[in-house]
Scaffold this motif. Structure first.
Motif, PDB file in Angstrom:
ATOM      1  N   ARG A  59       0.806  -1.322  -0.005  1.00  0.00           N
ATOM      2  CA  ARG A  59      -0.063   0.066   0.019  1.00  0.00           C
ATOM      3  C   ARG A  59       0.716   1.127  -0.054  1.00  0.00           C
ATOM      4  NH1 ARG A  59      -4.691  -1.803   4.131  1.00  0.00           N
ATOM      5  NH2 ARG A  59      -5.845  -2.875   2.936  1.00  0.00           N
ATOM      6  N   GLY A  60       1.978   1.127   0.347  1.00  0.00           N
ATOM      7  CA  GLY A  60       2.869   2.279   0.350  1.00  0.00           C
ATOM      8  C   GLY A  60       3.713   2.775  -0.888  1.00  0.00           C
ATOM      9  N   LYS A  61       3.327   1.720  -1.866  1.00  0.00           N
ATOM     10  CA  LYS A  61       3.835   2.067  -3.116  1.00  0.00           C
ATOM     11  C   LYS A  61       2.899   2.978  -4.026  1.00  0.00           C
ATOM     12  CE  LYS A  61       6.661  -2.016  -3.969  1.00  0.00           C
ATOM     13  NZ  LYS A  61       7.863  -0.988  -4.389  1.00  0.00           N
ATOM     14  N   SER A  62       3.413   3.813  -4.988  1.00  0.00           N
ATOM     15  CA  SER A  62       2.515   4.572  -5.824  1.00  0.00           C
ATOM     16  C   SER A  62       1.893   3.561  -6.797  1.00  0.00           C
ATOM     17  CB  SER A  62       3.107   5.467  -6.367  1.00  0.00           C
ATOM     18  OG  SER A  62       4.221   5.025  -7.374  1.00  0.00           O
ATOM     19  N   THR A  63       0.925   4.038  -7.618  1.00  0.00           N
ATOM     20  CA  THR A  63       0.591   3.177  -8.604  1.00  0.00           C
ATOM     21  C   THR A  63       1.302   2.783  -9.906  1.00  0.00           C
ATOM     22  OG1 THR A  63      -1.868   4.056  -8.504  1.00  0.00           O
ATOM     23  CG2 THR A  63      -1.520   3.170 -10.468  1.00  0.00           C
ATOM     24  N   PRO A  64       2.038   3.635 -10.063  1.00  0.00           N
ATOM     25  CA  PRO A  64       3.464   3.052 -11.124  1.00  0.00           C
ATOM     26  C   PRO A  64       4.155   2.081 -10.632  1.00  0.00           C
ATOM     27  CG  PRO A  64       2.947   5.537 -11.262  1.00  0.00           C
ATOM     28  CD  PRO A  64       2.375   4.921 -10.012  1.00  0.00           C
ATOM     29  N   ALA A  65       4.521   2.304  -9.071  1.00  0.00           N
ATOM     30  CA  ALA A  65       5.483   1.334  -8.618  1.00  0.00           C
ATOM     31  C   ALA A  65       4.932   0.082  -8.500  1.00  0.00           C
ATOM     32  CB  ALA A  65       5.726   1.849  -7.281  1.00  0.00           C
ATOM     33  N   LYS A  66       3.443  -0.047  -8.323  1.00  0.00           N
ATOM     34  CA  LYS A  66       2.868  -1.503  -7.933  1.00  0.00           C
ATOM     35  C   LYS A  66       2.875  -2.066  -9.552  1.00  0.00           C
ATOM     36  CE  LYS A  66      -0.425   0.077  -4.411  1.00  0.00           C
ATOM     37  NZ  LYS A  66      -1.648   0.375  -4.019  1.00  0.00           N
TER      38      LYS A  66
ATOM     39  N   ASP B 294      -9.298   7.470  -0.128  1.00  0.00           N
ATOM     40  CA  ASP B 294      -8.813   6.326  -0.048  1.00  0.00           C
ATOM     41  C   ASP B 294      -7.355   6.331  -0.632  1.00  0.00           C
ATOM     42  OD1 ASP B 294      -9.442   6.218  -2.633  1.00  0.00           O
ATOM     43  OD2 ASP B 294     -10.751   4.563  -2.451  1.00  0.00           O
ATOM     44  N   GLY B 295      -6.705   5.161  -0.954  1.00  0.00           N
ATOM     45  CA  GLY B 295      -5.517   5.107  -1.405  1.00  0.00           C
ATOM     46  C   GLY B 295      -4.528   5.999  -0.888  1.00  0.00           C
TER      47      GLY B 295
ATOM     48  N   ALA C 241      -5.534  15.726  10.997  1.00  0.00           N
ATOM     49  CA  ALA C 241      -5.152  14.836   9.670  1.00  0.00           C
ATOM     50  C   ALA C 241      -4.598  13.917  10.340  1.00  0.00           C
ATOM     51  CB  ALA C 241      -4.562  15.840   9.030  1.00  0.00           C
ATOM     52  N   GLY C 242      -5.028  12.522   9.672  1.00  0.00           N
ATOM     53  CA  GLY C 242      -4.367  11.543   9.764  1.00  0.00           C
ATOM     54  C   GLY C 242      -5.101  10.603   9.358  1.00  0.00           C
ATOM     55  N   SER C 243      -4.434   9.105   9.404  1.00  0.00           N
ATOM     56  CA  SER C 243      -5.175   7.996   8.876  1.00  0.00           C
ATOM     57  C   SER C 243      -6.610   7.631   9.661  1.00  0.00           C
ATOM     58  CB  SER C 243      -4.256   6.852   9.198  1.00  0.00           C
ATOM     59  OG  SER C 243      -4.795   5.381   8.848  1.00  0.00           O
ATOM     60  N   ALA C 244      -7.343   7.107   8.592  1.00  0.00           N
ATOM     61  CA  ALA C 244      -8.817   6.848   9.232  1.00  0.00           C
ATOM     62  C   ALA C 244      -9.013   5.240   9.124  1.00  0.00           C
ATOM     63  CB  ALA C 244      -9.711   7.555   8.395  1.00  0.00           C
ATOM     64  N   GLY C 245      -7.951   4.581   9.220  1.00  0.00           N
ATOM     65  CA  GLY C 245      -8.023   2.950   8.854  1.00  0.00           C
ATOM     66  C   GLY C 245      -7.904   2.850   7.621  1.00  0.00           C
ATOM     67  N   ASP C 246      -7.326   1.508   7.397  1.00  0.00           N
ATOM     68  CA  ASP C 246      -7.106   0.891   6.067  1.00  0.00           C
ATOM     69  C   ASP C 246      -6.095   1.639   5.232  1.00  0.00           C
ATOM     70  OD1 ASP C 246      -8.912  -1.349   6.712  1.00  0.00           O
ATOM     71  OD2 ASP C 246     -10.441  -0.547   5.935  1.00  0.00           O
ATOM     72  N   ASP C 247      -6.327   2.178   4.292  1.00  0.00           N
ATOM     73  CA  ASP C 247      -5.596   3.052   3.299  1.00  0.00           C
ATOM     74  C   ASP C 247      -6.318   4.253   3.070  1.00  0.00           C
ATOM     75  OD1 ASP C 247      -7.829   2.120   1.802  1.00  0.00           O
ATOM     76  OD2 ASP C 247      -6.382   2.032   0.057  1.00  0.00           O
ATOM     77  N   ARG C 248      -6.974   4.729   4.236  1.00  0.00           N
ATOM     78  CA  ARG C 248      -7.895   6.256   4.137  1.00  0.00           C
ATOM     79  C   ARG C 248      -7.280   7.148   4.894  1.00  0.00           C
ATOM     80  NH1 ARG C 248     -13.001   5.498   6.458  1.00  0.00           N
ATOM     81  NH2 ARG C 248     -12.423   3.694   7.730  1.00  0.00           N
ATOM     82  N   PHE C 249      -7.387   8.449   4.339  1.00  0.00           N
ATOM     83  CA  PHE C 249      -6.689   9.624   5.232  1.00  0.00           C
ATOM     84  C   PHE C 249      -7.832  10.682   4.906  1.00  0.00           C
ATOM     85  CE2 PHE C 249      -4.362  13.289   5.481  1.00  0.00           C
ATOM     86  CZ  PHE C 249      -3.340  13.254   6.469  1.00  0.00           C
TER      87      PHE C 249
END
Length: 408
Positions: A9-16, A352-353, A381-389
């Motif tokens: 999840r820490g990778k960008s879409t191109p990196a994925k 998300d993302g 400001a911060g994480s809201a669980g899973d991959d949401r901000f």
């Protein structure tokens, strides 16, 4: 400790996409070893089986290294791996010739023929497919595939394989290598396209900032250009009058002072208009920009009746949060909710993302906290669980208001 899920999840879409592409070709190598090398252990005698497994493992290792370097070359990180391509071609040819020779002149038996025949065709198919990663033009890729197919038939026929079997080998290698070469070309095209789209999004964000700066510069030029010209003209006139001892010089300098004060006021108005953001316009703009970027955006809430200073502060929150989603995240969906009660107004921006949408300590979020402090507001400001901000801005209202929340 970072787990696989967090790492991914820490990778960008191109990196994925790049990681997926790389491991896909490593998976082809694993398939080659699993389908050709390992079954030989149970088909032929241990000594011969060991040699066959060693050959396919060596070929698979060279394929994996070549694929990795070819993808690096595709992304412009290294020069074209010409030596590795020739090495792969040589290893592929050597393993293929050895497999045919063992099948024709080695220990007899259907098991040996099956093992060596499968090794012969597989190494040629995988070798040709991986080699096409290291060339750009379709004509060259087609030449590689056709060359491997034709070479397989010539080698097989020269080492005693019957003509029908040699022809079948040519067709098998041509189809298999062609499919793998097509997969290689499509993977490279997809990888480059994803990176180009990501670069285009970054460019669009930079152009938006540059356009705003140009607009501000044009506004200042329109305000200051004429006034500065008048000030310069009247100052020069005052100098000439003063040298001649004329009393009108004082009047000209008074006029210069008045124009300078008026210019100062007009500049403050321009800056105030630039720094103040209309909340309704910012909500509509955020929805339009995110939608254009392929991010589904839902906006809810009503801005009518909110004080101008509150709208300005919250408008900047929307602007900064939208910029973070575009530039730092990998979002597919974003929600912007405005809730107005009798005592306060709450603005929530969630997407998300999230991988780097601002950890709460960035300069952008720090600037928002300063703006909200001016209206006694708070920012979280911060994480809201899973991959949401999630970014939440809360501003108290000075007067009693009715609850108003309308979905748009």
């Amino acid at each position: 400790m970072r787990g696989p899920v967090t790492w991914w999840r820490g990778k960008s879409t191109p990196a994925k996409v790049e990681t997926y592409t790389r491991w896909s070709f490593h998976f082809f190598v694993a398939i080659e070893i699993a389908t050709v090398g390992l079954p030989a252990l149970g088909q032929v005698e241990p000594g011969l089986a060991g040699r066959l497994v060693l050959m396919v493992c060596v070929h698979g290792g060279v394929c994996a290294v070549t694929a990795a370097r070819a993808l690096d070359w595709t992304r412009g990180r290294r020069e074209q791996p010409v030596r590795m391509l020739w090495t792969l071609g040589g290893v592929t040819a050597a393993v293929a010739v050895a497999a045919v020779w063992i099948g024709e002149h080695g220990p007899g038996g259907d098991e040996v023929d099956t093992a060596t025949g499968g090794l012969f065709a597989t190494v040629l198919v995988v070798g040709a497919g991986v080699m096409t990663l290291g060339v750009r033009r379709r004509r060259r890729a087609s030449t590689v595939v056709a060359g491997f197919a034709a070479g397989s038939g010539l080698v097989a026929f020269a080492l005693g394989v019957p003509a029908p079997a040699a022809l079948l080998t040519v067709v098998t290698v041509l189809i298999g290598a062609g499919l793998l070469a097509f997969t290689s070309a499509f993977s490279v095209w997809l990888l480059n396209t994803v990176y180009e789209l990501d670069e285009a999004r970054e460019t669009r964000a930079r152009l938006a900032v540059a356009e705003e700066r140009l607009r501000f510069g044009r506004d200042l030029h329109d305000v200051m250009g004429r006034n500065l010209a008048v000030i310069a003209l009247k100052s020069e006139l005052a100098v000439q009058l003063a040298r001649r001892g004329r009393p009108e010089a004082v009047e000209q300098m008074i006029e210069v002072q008045r124009i300078a004060q008026e210019s100062q006021r007009e500049v403050r108005d321009v800056v105030r208009g630039y720094r103040e953001a209309d909340l309704g316009a910012e909500l509509a703009g955020a929805q339009g920009v995110l939608t254009a970027a392929g991010i589904r955006c839902e906006v809810s809430g009503e801005t009518a009746g909110l004080p101008a200073e509150v709208q300005s502060a919250l408008g900047w929150v929307v602007r900064e949060a939208t910029t973070n989603v575009l530039r730092h995240g990998d979002a597919g969906r974003c929600t912007v909710a405005l809730s107005v009660t009798e005592e306060r107004v709450v603005l929530t921006v969630e997407n998300d993302g999230a991988r780097a949408t601002g950890g709460g300590g960035g300069s952008g979020l720090a600037g928002l906290r300063e703006r909200l402090t001016a209206v006694d507001g708070e920012l979280e400001a911060g994480s809201a669980g899973d991959d949401r901000f999630r970014v939440t801005a809360t501003v108290p209202l000075p007067t009693v208001r009715t609850v108003s929340e309308v979905t748009s």
